[in-house]
Write an enzyme that holds these catalytic residues in place. Sequence first.
Site, PDB file in Angstrom:
ATOM      1  N   LYS A 102       3.412   9.865   5.677  1.00 53.46           N
ATOM      2  CA  LYS A 102       2.562  10.060   4.507  1.00 53.46           C
ATOM      3  C   LYS A 102       1.459  11.188   4.653  1.00 53.46           C
ATOM      4  O   LYS A 102       0.560  10.998   5.360  1.00 53.46           O
ATOM      5  CB  LYS A 102       1.639   8.549   4.233  1.00 53.46           C
ATOM      6  CG  LYS A 102       0.897   8.578   3.198  1.00 53.46           C
ATOM      7  CD  LYS A 102      -0.020   7.486   2.938  1.00 53.46           C
ATOM      8  CE  LYS A 102      -1.368   7.505   2.157  1.00 53.46           C
ATOM      9  NZ  LYS A 102      -2.069   6.587   1.893  1.00 53.46           N
ATOM     10  N   GLY A 163      -9.552   2.802  -1.758  1.00 50.93           N
ATOM     11  CA  GLY A 163     -10.421   1.762  -1.372  1.00 50.93           C
ATOM     12  C   GLY A 163     -11.568   1.423  -2.436  1.00 50.93           C
ATOM     13  O   GLY A 163     -12.500   0.474  -2.284  1.00 50.93           O
ATOM     14  N   ALA A 189      -3.346   3.813  -3.748  1.00 54.90           N
ATOM     15  CA  ALA A 189      -4.764   3.767  -3.747  1.00 54.90           C
ATOM     16  C   ALA A 189      -5.221   3.351  -5.181  1.00 54.90           C
ATOM     17  O   ALA A 189      -4.473   3.800  -6.133  1.00 54.90           O
ATOM     18  CB  ALA A 189      -5.274   5.177  -3.521  1.00 54.90           C
ATOM     19  N   GLY A 190      -6.247   2.493  -5.110  1.00 55.21           N
ATOM     20  CA  GLY A 190      -6.873   1.863  -6.163  1.00 55.21           C
ATOM     21  C   GLY A 190      -6.732   0.662  -6.817  1.00 55.21           C
ATOM     22  O   GLY A 190      -7.517   0.052  -7.531  1.00 55.21           O
ATOM     23  N   ASN A 211      -4.145  -1.089   0.592  1.00 59.60           N
ATOM     24  CA  ASN A 211      -4.358  -1.792   1.973  1.00 59.60           C
ATOM     25  C   ASN A 211      -5.611  -2.265   1.797  1.00 59.60           C
ATOM     26  O   ASN A 211      -5.718  -3.547   2.001  1.00 59.60           O
ATOM     27  CB  ASN A 211      -4.758  -0.413   2.987  1.00 59.60           C
ATOM     28  CG  ASN A 211      -5.410  -0.867   4.275  1.00 59.60           C
ATOM     29  OD1 ASN A 211      -5.045  -0.206   5.265  1.00 59.60           O
ATOM     30  ND2 ASN A 211      -5.803  -1.955   4.673  1.00 59.60           N
ATOM     31  N   THR A 212      -6.809  -1.862   1.114  1.00 59.43           N
ATOM     32  CA  THR A 212      -8.032  -2.280   1.108  1.00 59.43           C
ATOM     33  C   THR A 212      -7.824  -3.788   0.018  1.00 59.43           C
ATOM     34  O   THR A 212      -8.706  -4.670   0.278  1.00 59.43           O
ATOM     35  CB  THR A 212      -9.152  -1.378   0.502  1.00 59.43           C
ATOM     36  OG1 THR A 212      -8.951  -0.228   1.312  1.00 59.43           O
ATOM     37  CG2 THR A 212     -10.449  -2.022   0.507  1.00 59.43           C
TER      38      THR A 212
END
Lengths: 260, 66
Positions: A102, A163, A189-190, A211-212
């Site tokens: 990635k 994040g 992301a987001g 992830n987050t």
Amino acid sequence: MQDDKLIIAGKEYNSRLLVGTGKYKDMDETRDAIEASGAEIVTVAIRRTNIGQNPDEPNLLDVISPDKYTILPNTAGCYTAKDAVRTCQLARELLDGHDLVKLEVLGDQKTLYPNMVDTIEAAEILIKDGFKVMVYTSDDPIIAKRLEEMGCVAVMPLAGLIGSGLGICNPHNIRLIKESANVPILVDAGVGTASDAAIAMEIGCDAVLMNTAIAGAKKPVLMASAMKKAIEAGRESFLAGRMPKKAYASASSPIDGTFF
Amino acid sequence: MNIFLNGDPKEVVDTCTVMDLLTEMDIVGQRLAVEVNEEIVSKSQHTDYSFSEGDKVEIVHAIGGG
């Protein structure tokens, strides 16, 4: 749905949810959340070994085994093409020649927004060097197309800042990117909650990387399970094709046969 | 002889190889990658590769990340 596989660089996956391994409380929570997410592709970061520190702490790859998961090393923290290429080369050595990576080259610490000039430069070098590049990008449809034409195996526009949990900030651009793409498009992301993941899939994205949204939930393992269902629901909804929106009501029960 | 290991100065014997260093650190057999002066030293070279004065050595592994 059995035949509805995600294919990246010629390899088939059943799950359309890709997850990161950062920000968890400990290795047990990492393992349990990833298990609950059903993800088959799992991202990791490459960092210096902790010399003389926490010798008892288990190695991440003993918990998330490359025999069970497709490990996707990232270039998080890199702000130049050179650092990103170097990180990928170390990752390939670390993973015995595994060449799926990635690529993310960041431009700014406040926004972690991708630096597309250096991203393109790094992608060129990595592709020439035999890497299969899944690339984190801005949601610019022209740049996304360019990355595909260069030979990236998947293009991964941000839906919101890394994040941030802001959700799908510009669904129109994600749709434009997906419309003209011939490689998998992943929202990366987001995403903040399950409905965001479902929206990404309803737009037609091939998968979502997060992830987050999981690790930062109050109960990460439960959120991982929610995300798994949201991804599946969003995908089925996309394939089913939603009804058209109408300005006025349309009765669901027949008018004929009323007795009042 | 002095080298830099993950950014910190470290004294090693003149004949020190990558494998000697990994042995001293008790991390032989772990999933890691070694780089000397920004060039990969592959696993097959660990036994034979000897450091030189001032080498910048990086030993990395996989950790949690998104």
